[in-house]
Design a protein around this motif. Structure first.
Motif, short mmCIF file in Angstrom:
data_model
loop_
_atom_site.label_atom_id
_atom_site.label_comp_id
_atom_site.label_asym_id
_atom_site.label_seq_id
_atom_site.Cartn_x
_atom_site.Cartn_y
_atom_site.Cartn_z
N LEU A 88 54.26 -9.53 3.69
CA LEU A 88 53.87 -10.94 3.51
C LEU A 88 53.75 -11.29 2.04
O LEU A 88 54.20 -12.35 1.60
CB LEU A 88 52.55 -11.23 4.24
N LEU A 89 53.18 -10.37 1.26
CA LEU A 89 53.05 -10.59 -0.19
C LEU A 89 54.44 -10.76 -0.83
O LEU A 89 54.65 -11.65 -1.65
CB LEU A 89 52.31 -9.41 -0.82
N ASN A 90 55.36 -9.90 -0.40
CA ASN A 90 56.72 -9.97 -0.97
C ASN A 90 57.45 -11.26 -0.61
O ASN A 90 58.31 -11.72 -1.35
CB ASN A 90 57.56 -8.76 -0.52
N ILE A 91 57.08 -11.84 0.51
CA ILE A 91 57.69 -13.12 0.91
C ILE A 91 57.01 -14.29 0.20
O ILE A 91 57.66 -15.15 -0.38
CB ILE A 91 57.56 -13.34 2.45
N TYR A 92 55.67 -14.31 0.26
CA TYR A 92 54.95 -15.52 -0.14
C TYR A 92 54.54 -15.59 -1.61
O TYR A 92 54.43 -16.68 -2.14
CB TYR A 92 53.71 -15.72 0.74
N LEU A 107 52.48 -25.89 0.00
CA LEU A 107 51.22 -26.00 0.74
C LEU A 107 51.23 -25.38 2.13
O LEU A 107 50.44 -24.47 2.41
CB LEU A 107 50.81 -27.47 0.80
N PRO A 108 52.13 -25.82 3.03
CA PRO A 108 52.11 -25.23 4.38
C PRO A 108 52.43 -23.74 4.38
O PRO A 108 51.93 -22.99 5.23
CB PRO A 108 53.19 -26.03 5.13
N LEU A 109 53.21 -23.30 3.40
CA LEU A 109 53.58 -21.89 3.33
C LEU A 109 52.39 -21.03 2.89
O LEU A 109 52.22 -19.89 3.35
CB LEU A 109 54.77 -21.70 2.38
N MET A 110 51.56 -21.59 2.03
CA MET A 110 50.35 -20.86 1.61
C MET A 110 49.37 -20.74 2.79
O MET A 110 48.79 -19.68 3.02
CB MET A 110 49.67 -21.57 0.43
N VAL A 111 49.23 -21.83 3.55
CA VAL A 111 48.36 -21.79 4.74
C VAL A 111 48.85 -20.69 5.68
O VAL A 111 48.07 -19.89 6.21
CB VAL A 111 48.34 -23.16 5.47
#
Ligand code: C5P
Ligand code: MG
Length: 297
Positions: A88-92, A107-111
């Motif tokens: 998840l870290l590598n994606i986001y 915004l929605p991707l951080m949520v």
């Protein structure tokens, strides 16, 4: 008068002359610092982000753990969870710091990122009584000069609001173990909710991520009694989202924003210079905030 301000940075605050310090408008910075100095410590509050602002970004070429990363310890989570959190870290994370995407897009991707990670953590039945050991065993490190920073604010009774999208329980343990959790420190963050046996069952309150700090500022910071009547704000952050941390301050007078530019330096330099009053490029120290505070008091 301009000549006096010019002298201010050259002689009184030589730290501002370092080549890692970038300013869009030096005269505005100097005027603001000068106004803060005239008003004194009694009018000042400091609002700071935590991860990668009060903590170092890297040490000896290796990334330093964020409060979320501190939880990546076999004491608390299993191998499968570690693997999923890293994926998840590598994606986001690249999305979080991507200079070519708008905040609206992020915004929605951080949520999504925070929600998925918190769900994974809850599944692991993390034990409250093991958090302190995980912090001790982690690579976390506050920036060089942190003790001067925290102790100086406490000594002058200047409130320090730490506003973090990280994990509050872990953050508290980091500053406790570094002996700087003084009574002037207030924290807004994501806190864990433990059941009566001390096992993680949820996260409390409204989720805080990198780009919704404005909402937290309005709902939480605005109500903090200790911050009332202090219209001068020194704000420290490493993300553009951190700029909204002072939105809860009623009738601000002088606001000076300092941005640590740790990563993707060339890509983000221009935006940072246009957004923060002072930009610190790959500076792992608290030298500049400390020098400004020393001048103000
Ligand atoms: O304290 P601060 O608001 O800086 O905490 C958020 C930081 O934690 C983000 O910049 C993000 O890169 C990092 N983070 C992380 N792992 C997560 C979620 C956020 O390292 N699962
Ligand atoms: Mg940060």
């Amino acid at each position: 008068v301009l000549a006096i301000w010019h002298q201010l940075t050259k002689t009184e605050i030589p730290e501002l002359a370092k080549c890692s310090v970038l300013m869009r408008e030096r005269s505005r910075v100097e005027e603001t610092i000068y106004a803060m100095q005239r008003a004194g410590a009694g009018s000042l509050q400091v609002i700071s982000d935590f991860d990668m602002t009060l903590t170092r970004f890297a040490h000896n070429g290796k990334r330093v753990a964020t409060t979320h990363n501190i939880l990546d310890n076999r004491l608390l989570i299993n191998e499968d969870c570690t693997k999923k959190m890293r994926e998840l870290l590598n994606i986001y994370y690249p999305i979080e710091i991507d200079a070519s995407r708008s905040v609206e897009e992020k915004l929605p991707l951080m949520v999504e990122w925070w929600t998925k990670v918190h769900e994974l953590l809850i599944q692991q039945k993390i034990r409250k009584d093991l958090l302190a050991q995980a912090v001790r065993e982690s690579s976390t490190m506050l920036r060089d000069g942190y003790k001067v920073f925290f102790d100086g604010l406490a000594e002058h009774q200047v409130p320090l609001l730490i506003f973090s999208a990280g994990v509050g329980d872990v953050l508290e343990e980091v500053i406790r173990q570094n002996h700087v959790f003084h009574p002037n420190v207030h924290i807004i963050s994501n806190y864990m909710d433990f059941d009566h046996t001390g096992v993680l069952r949820a996260f409390k309150g409204q989720l805080i991520h990198t780009f919704n700090k404005r909402e937290g500022a309005l709902s939480h910071a605005a109500g903090l009694r200790e911050l009332q009547g202090r219209p001068n704000v020194l704000l420290l952050g490493d993300s553009l989202g951190d700029l909204t941390m002072a939105d809860g301050v009623s009738e601000p007078q002088n606001v000076l924003t300092i941005g640590f530019l740790n990563d993707q330096v060339e890509e983000r330099k221009e935006t940072y210079i246009n957004s923060f009053d002072i930009v610190l490029v790959k500076d792992e120290t608290m030298d500049v905030p400390n020098a400004i505070f020393r001048y103000i008091t």
